[in-house]
Design a protein around this motif. Structure first.
Motif, PDB file in Angstrom:
ATOM      1  N   MET A   1       0.827  -1.210   0.000  1.00 11.12           N
ATOM      2  CA  MET A   1       0.000   0.000   0.000  1.00 11.12           C
ATOM      3  C   MET A   1       0.863   1.262   0.000  1.00 11.12           C
ATOM      4  O   MET A   1       0.684   2.150  -0.834  1.00 11.12           O
ATOM      5  N   TYR A   2       1.811   1.331   0.932  1.00  8.92           N
ATOM      6  CA  TYR A   2       2.645   2.530   1.007  1.00  8.92           C
ATOM      7  C   TYR A   2       3.488   2.711  -0.243  1.00  8.92           C
ATOM      8  O   TYR A   2       3.695   3.828  -0.710  1.00  8.92           O
ATOM      9  N   ALA A   3       3.978   1.612  -0.801  1.00  9.34           N
ATOM     10  CA  ALA A   3       4.768   1.704  -2.031  1.00  9.34           C
ATOM     11  C   ALA A   3       3.920   2.225  -3.181  1.00  9.34           C
ATOM     12  O   ALA A   3       4.384   3.040  -3.986  1.00  9.34           O
ATOM     13  N   LYS A   4       2.674   1.781  -3.262  1.00  4.95           N
ATOM     14  CA  LYS A   4       1.789   2.258  -4.340  1.00  4.95           C
ATOM     15  C   LYS A   4       1.510   3.751  -4.233  1.00  4.95           C
ATOM     16  O   LYS A   4       1.264   4.415  -5.228  1.00  4.95           O
ATOM     17  N   PHE A   5       1.556   4.278  -3.011  1.00  2.00           N
ATOM     18  CA  PHE A   5       1.356   5.713  -2.814  1.00  2.00           C
ATOM     19  C   PHE A   5       2.675   6.484  -2.897  1.00  2.00           C
ATOM     20  O   PHE A   5       2.691   7.699  -2.728  1.00  2.00           O
ATOM     21  N   GLY A   6       3.779   5.776  -3.142  1.00  2.00           N
ATOM     22  CA  GLY A   6       5.068   6.434  -3.286  1.00  2.00           C
ATOM     23  C   GLY A   6       5.722   6.806  -1.969  1.00  2.00           C
ATOM     24  O   GLY A   6       6.686   7.564  -1.957  1.00  2.00           O
ATOM     25  N   CYS A   7       5.234   6.281  -0.870  1.00  4.57           N
ATOM     26  CA  CYS A   7       5.794   6.579   0.463  1.00  4.57           C
ATOM     27  C   CYS A   7       6.883   5.561   0.796  1.00  4.57           C
ATOM     28  O   CYS A   7       6.717   4.706   1.669  1.00  4.57           O
ATOM     29  N   LEU A   8       7.998   5.657   0.090  1.00  2.00           N
ATOM     30  CA  LEU A   8       9.034   4.640   0.223  1.00  2.00           C
ATOM     31  C   LEU A   8       9.723   4.678   1.577  1.00  2.00           C
ATOM     32  O   LEU A   8      10.193   3.642   2.062  1.00  2.00           O
ATOM     33  N   ASP A   9       9.759   5.845   2.208  1.00  2.00           N
ATOM     34  CA  ASP A   9      10.370   5.911   3.531  1.00  2.00           C
ATOM     35  C   ASP A   9       9.539   5.130   4.549  1.00  2.00           C
ATOM     36  O   ASP A   9      10.072   4.403   5.382  1.00  2.00           O
ATOM     37  N   ILE A  10       8.216   5.242   4.445  1.00  2.00           N
ATOM     38  CA  ILE A  10       7.341   4.485   5.346  1.00  2.00           C
ATOM     39  C   ILE A  10       7.374   2.999   4.985  1.00  2.00           C
ATOM     40  O   ILE A  10       7.362   2.132   5.867  1.00  2.00           O
ATOM     41  N   THR A  11       7.448   2.715   3.692  1.00  2.00           N
ATOM     42  CA  THR A  11       7.552   1.328   3.228  1.00  2.00           C
ATOM     43  C   THR A  11       8.763   0.653   3.863  1.00  2.00           C
ATOM     44  O   THR A  11       8.673  -0.455   4.396  1.00  2.00           O
ATOM     45  N   GLU A  12       9.887   1.342   3.831  1.00  2.00           N
ATOM     46  CA  GLU A  12      11.113   0.793   4.396  1.00  2.00           C
ATOM     47  C   GLU A  12      10.999   0.644   5.917  1.00  2.00           C
ATOM     48  O   GLU A  12      11.451  -0.348   6.487  1.00  2.00           O
ATOM     49  N   LYS A  13      10.367   1.605   6.571  1.00  2.00           N
ATOM     50  CA  LYS A  13      10.195   1.534   8.027  1.00  2.00           C
ATOM     51  C   LYS A  13       9.348   0.326   8.426  1.00  2.00           C
ATOM     52  O   LYS A  13       9.675  -0.393   9.369  1.00  2.00           O
ATOM     53  N   VAL A  14       8.248   0.095   7.683  1.00  2.00           N
ATOM     54  CA  VAL A  14       7.396  -1.070   7.966  1.00  2.00           C
ATOM     55  C   VAL A  14       8.209  -2.351   7.808  1.00  2.00           C
ATOM     56  O   VAL A  14       8.160  -3.248   8.659  1.00  2.00           O
ATOM     57  N   SER A  15       8.987  -2.433   6.748  1.00  2.00           N
ATOM     58  CA  SER A  15       9.806  -3.620   6.508  1.00  2.00           C
ATOM     59  C   SER A  15      10.819  -3.824   7.620  1.00  2.00           C
ATOM     60  O   SER A  15      11.002  -4.944   8.114  1.00  2.00           O
ATOM     61  N   ASP A  16      11.482  -2.735   8.015  1.00  2.00           N
ATOM     62  CA  ASP A  16      12.494  -2.837   9.070  1.00  2.00           C
ATOM     63  C   ASP A  16      11.907  -3.305  10.395  1.00  2.00           C
ATOM     64  O   ASP A  16      12.591  -3.955  11.182  1.00  2.00           O
ATOM     65  N   GLU A  17      10.646  -2.959  10.644  1.00  2.00           N
ATOM     66  CA  GLU A  17      10.015  -3.317  11.915  1.00  2.00           C
ATOM     67  C   GLU A  17       9.395  -4.715  11.915  1.00  2.00           C
ATOM     68  O   GLU A  17       8.978  -5.202  12.960  1.00  2.00           O
ATOM     69  N   MET A  18       9.353  -5.355  10.730  1.00  2.00           N
ATOM     70  CA  MET A  18       8.796  -6.703  10.668  1.00  2.00           C
ATOM     71  C   MET A  18       9.799  -7.699  11.254  1.00  2.00           C
ATOM     72  O   MET A  18      10.972  -7.678  10.893  1.00  2.00           O
ATOM     73  N   PRO A  19       9.355  -8.572  12.156  1.00  2.00           N
ATOM     74  CA  PRO A  19      10.280  -9.540  12.752  1.00  2.00           C
ATOM     75  C   PRO A  19      10.721 -10.618  11.763  1.00  2.00           C
ATOM     76  O   PRO A  19      11.783 -11.207  11.915  1.00  2.00           O
ATOM     77  N   LYS A  20       9.907 -10.857  10.743  1.00  2.00           N
ATOM     78  CA  LYS A  20      10.220 -11.894   9.760  1.00  2.00           C
ATOM     79  C   LYS A  20       9.623 -11.479   8.424  1.00  2.00           C
ATOM     80  O   LYS A  20       8.566 -10.861   8.370  1.00  2.00           O
ATOM     81  N   ARG A  21      10.319 -11.816   7.324  1.00  2.00           N
ATOM     82  CA  ARG A  21       9.834 -11.507   5.980  1.00  2.00           C
ATOM     83  C   ARG A  21       9.872 -12.789   5.160  1.00  2.00           C
ATOM     84  O   ARG A  21      10.701 -13.652   5.401  1.00  2.00           O
TER      85      ARG A  21
END
Length: 117
Positions: free
Chosen positions: A14-34
């Motif tokens: 969702m954030y990537a589709k809106f171009g919010c790459l900084d938030i996209t990266e923050k969400v990813s960094d906070e995920m315990p597992k991918r």
């Protein structure tokens, strides 16, 4: 844990589709597992926002994500991942890096520079 990965991946998408790459990266960094789908969402998000990534100097961040995916999390990139990173690199004008990626892809038929010389 599975729903946490699904929720995180959905937020990344969702954030990537809106171009919010900084938030996209923050969400990813906070995920315990991918998982593979999460990484694909991240790389695709950077590719979709290719012009923004190249203008913001984030093409290298795309390369970093690909490296993390394969070297740290031991997830083998697939054609879709390579397609996304090649798109990001070409939009940023990083053709030497793009060529290296293509040459090192499994089953690549592009000759290396040593073979050409």
């Amino acid at each position: 844990m599975g729903s946490s990965i699904m929720l995180g991946t959905s937020l990344i998408d969702m954030y990537a589709k809106f171009g919010c790459l900084d938030i996209t990266e923050k969400v990813s960094d906070e995920m315990p597992k991918r998982n593979l789908i999460c990484w694909n969402a991240m790389i695709s998000g950077f590719a979709v926002n290719g012009n923004a990534c190249s203008n913001a100097g984030m093409a290298n961040e795309g390369l970093n994500l690909l490296n993390l995916m394969s070297n740290v999390y031991h997830i083998e990139p697939k054609g879709e991942h390579y397609g996304c990173i090649i798109d990001v690199l070409s939009r940023a004008g990083l053709l030497d890096e793009e060529r290296k990626i293509v040459q090192n892809m499994p089953n690549s038929s592009v000759p290396s520079e040593e073979a050409i010389s």
